[in-house]
Design a protein around this motif. Structure first.
Motif, PDB file in Angstrom:
ATOM      1  N   UNK A 333       0.791  -1.220   0.000  1.00 51.50           N
ATOM      2  CA  UNK A 333       0.000   0.000   0.000  1.00 51.50           C
ATOM      3  C   UNK A 333       0.822   1.267   0.000  1.00 51.50           C
ATOM      4  N   UNK A 334       2.108   1.211   0.335  1.00 50.41           N
ATOM      5  CA  UNK A 334       2.956   2.394   0.265  1.00 50.41           C
ATOM      6  C   UNK A 334       3.202   2.767  -1.196  1.00 50.41           C
ATOM      7  N   UNK A 335       3.370   4.081  -1.422  1.00 55.48           N
ATOM      8  CA  UNK A 335       3.568   4.581  -2.780  1.00 55.48           C
ATOM      9  C   UNK A 335       5.066   4.720  -3.052  1.00 55.48           C
ATOM     10  N   UNK A 336       5.498   4.062  -4.119  1.00 57.75           N
ATOM     11  CA  UNK A 336       6.915   4.043  -4.489  1.00 57.75           C
ATOM     12  C   UNK A 336       7.126   4.965  -5.686  1.00 57.75           C
ATOM     13  N   UNK A 337       8.184   5.757  -5.649  1.00 55.37           N
ATOM     14  CA  UNK A 337       8.543   6.621  -6.781  1.00 55.37           C
ATOM     15  C   UNK A 337       9.316   5.780  -7.789  1.00 55.37           C
ATOM     16  N   UNK A 338       8.824   5.739  -9.034  1.00 56.93           N
ATOM     17  CA  UNK A 338       9.397   4.855 -10.046  1.00 56.93           C
ATOM     18  C   UNK A 338      10.226   5.587 -11.097  1.00 56.93           C
ATOM     19  N   UNK A 339      10.163   6.918 -11.159  1.00 58.48           N
ATOM     20  CA  UNK A 339      11.003   7.667 -12.102  1.00 58.48           C
ATOM     21  C   UNK A 339      11.222   9.081 -11.563  1.00 58.48           C
ATOM     22  N   UNK A 340      12.314   9.697 -12.004  1.00 64.24           N
ATOM     23  CA  UNK A 340      12.658  11.038 -11.544  1.00 64.24           C
ATOM     24  C   UNK A 340      13.562  11.055 -10.337  1.00 64.24           C
ATOM     25  N   UNK A 341      14.070   9.862  -9.898  1.00 66.12           N
ATOM     26  CA  UNK A 341      14.881   9.801  -8.684  1.00 66.12           C
ATOM     27  C   UNK A 341      16.204  10.545  -8.819  1.00 66.12           C
ATOM     28  N   UNK A 342      16.657  10.737 -10.043  1.00 65.36           N
ATOM     29  CA  UNK A 342      17.953  11.387 -10.233  1.00 65.36           C
ATOM     30  C   UNK A 342      17.955  12.817  -9.687  1.00 65.36           C
ATOM     31  N   UNK A 343      16.770  13.412  -9.604  1.00 61.06           N
ATOM     32  CA  UNK A 343      16.659  14.796  -9.110  1.00 61.06           C
ATOM     33  C   UNK A 343      16.290  14.866  -7.634  1.00 61.06           C
ATOM     34  N   UNK A 344      16.299  13.721  -6.957  1.00 59.56           N
ATOM     35  CA  UNK A 344      15.779  13.691  -5.586  1.00 59.56           C
ATOM     36  C   UNK A 344      16.883  13.460  -4.559  1.00 59.56           C
ATOM     37  N   UNK A 345      16.652  14.028  -3.393  1.00 61.56           N
ATOM     38  CA  UNK A 345      17.374  13.677  -2.181  1.00 61.56           C
ATOM     39  C   UNK A 345      16.320  13.474  -1.103  1.00 61.56           C
ATOM     40  N   UNK A 346      16.732  12.957  -0.001  1.00 67.03           N
ATOM     41  CA  UNK A 346      15.774  12.714   1.080  1.00 67.03           C
ATOM     42  C   UNK A 346      15.120  14.026   1.509  1.00 67.03           C
ATOM     43  N   UNK A 347      13.764  14.092   1.403  1.00 65.55           N
ATOM     44  CA  UNK A 347      13.022  15.261   1.806  1.00 65.55           C
ATOM     45  C   UNK A 347      12.659  16.212   0.664  1.00 65.55           C
ATOM     46  N   UNK A 348      13.044  15.915  -0.586  1.00 66.89           N
ATOM     47  CA  UNK A 348      12.724  16.777  -1.722  1.00 66.89           C
ATOM     48  C   UNK A 348      11.213  16.798  -1.955  1.00 66.89           C
TER      49      UNK A 348
END
Length: 354
Positions: A333-348
């Motif tokens: 049930x948790x939502x997983x991010x499947x694309x765009x991670x290259x622009x992310x850091x923890x808390x973005x």
């Protein structure tokens, strides 16, 4: 005097113009900063809800059928071929004559060896009798016994060469190629005479990857399909699993197939091995692309409160095609991010898009 006043006015006007431009730029930057502050600077990402699905480990892989045994029959003695008893396509059994090499000289050698052995035996008998009366020494008697032994070995060797003149099949199989004709001269260990193949059983050679080979065991029964006989069902047994991957990181596997159907498979044909396994209990599955960097990183981003990306440490299991099993660190049930991670850091901050 007038010229100096004009110069001063020009400088003053230039300074005023620069100040005006800087003020306008500052105003625009402030407006952009306000927009970002209001949330329009969030990163757009794609998401997917983690869910449990049953694991299906079934897979199929193509390969090529090879004979269970194949042999390039070479001449064991030198001589001229005087007879050939088989032709291409003939089925032969182990021990069946294939051809014959002229054995006239070999027979002469055999007769000479027999005569030498008889002479050595007679000499040994005389020496033994003389030894009893002291006519010869122990050393002379031992030499006579050794001569008998050597003569017997030479006779056995000549008998073997005469026997080899009748070339016999060492296996059950089919004469696939005949390379010699009557009258040709064969060199010992240098002339290939026949190609023999045994296709009563076949080996289907296939390559599987690391996630597939982990579920295979020696002796497993495997359904087999031959591409040219789509309606026939063959059965095979795994007889070999490579202990080391090849250069392409695949593992060679051999499956022994009984070739006893009405339609006989020929070596070199294409076949398909169908590996089937019991379905396992449902487990959490996520897309392979959800992992940050690679699956081996065991990291992915989930959608947290306030639409913020939260970096999560997980334990990845089996790679199932485009999906990956998650053993620990993620709940259904948790939502997983499947694309765009290259622009992310923890808390973005993020904006999920459809």
């Amino acid at each position: 005097m007038k010229k100096g006043i004009i110069t001063a006015l020009v400088i003053i006007l230039a300074i005023a113009g620069i100040a005006l431009v800087l003020k306008n730029n500052k105003k625009k930057n402030a407006e952009k900063t306000a927009i970002v502050a209001e949330g329009s600077g969030a990163v757009s990402v794609r998401t997917e809800v983690a869910k449990k699905e049953p694991i299906n480990l079934d897979f199929s892989v193509n390969g090529v059928f090879a004979p269970i045994q194949e042999l390039n029959y070479m001449a064991e003695i030198a001589g001229r071929v005087t007879a050939i008893y088989v032709k291409e396509g003939d089925r032969v059994t182990k021990g069946q004559p294939l051809a014959r090499i002229d054995a006239e000289i070999l027979n002469t050698d055999k007769e000479t060896a027999e005569a030498n052995l008889q002479n050595a035996i007679r000499d040994e008998a005389r020496y033994a009798s003389s030894f009893q009366t002291g006519g010869v020494t122990q050393q002379q008697l031992d030499q006579a016994k050794l001569a008998v032994k050597n003569a017997r070995l030479r006779l056995q060797s000549s008998q073997k060469r005469v026997s080899d003149a009748n070339m016999r099949s060492p296996i059950n199989g089919i004469v696939n190629k005949k390379y010699v004709e009557v009258g040709a001269y064969a060199n010992a260990q240098g002339t290939q005479l026949f190609e023999l193949v045994d296709v009563s059983k076949l080996k289907l050679k296939v390559n599987v990857d690391e996630s597939q080979v982990a579920n295979l065991n020696l002796g497993d029964q495997v359904p087999i399909k031959a591409n040219v006989f789509p309606t026939d069902n063959f059965e095979g047994k795994i007889t070999f699993i490579a202990a080391k991957a090849d250069a392409s990181l695949n593992f060679p596997v051999e499956i022994l197939v009984e070739n006893n159907k009405k339609n006989t498979i020929k070596a070199g044909m294409y076949g398909t091995a169908v590996f089937k396994f019991p379905h396992l209990a449902p487990t959490i599955i996520v897309p392979r692309g959800a992992f940050f960097g690679s699956v081996s990183s065991n990291q992915l981003f989930v959608l947290g409160e306030g639409n913020k990306a939260v970096l999560r440490k997980v334990v990845a299991g089996r790679i199932l095609g485009e999906n990956v099993e998650v053993l620990e660190g993620l709940k259904e049930g948790e939502t997983v991010i499947t694309s765009g991670q290259i622009n992310l850091v923890d808390g973005t901050p993020v904006v999920p898009v459809k």
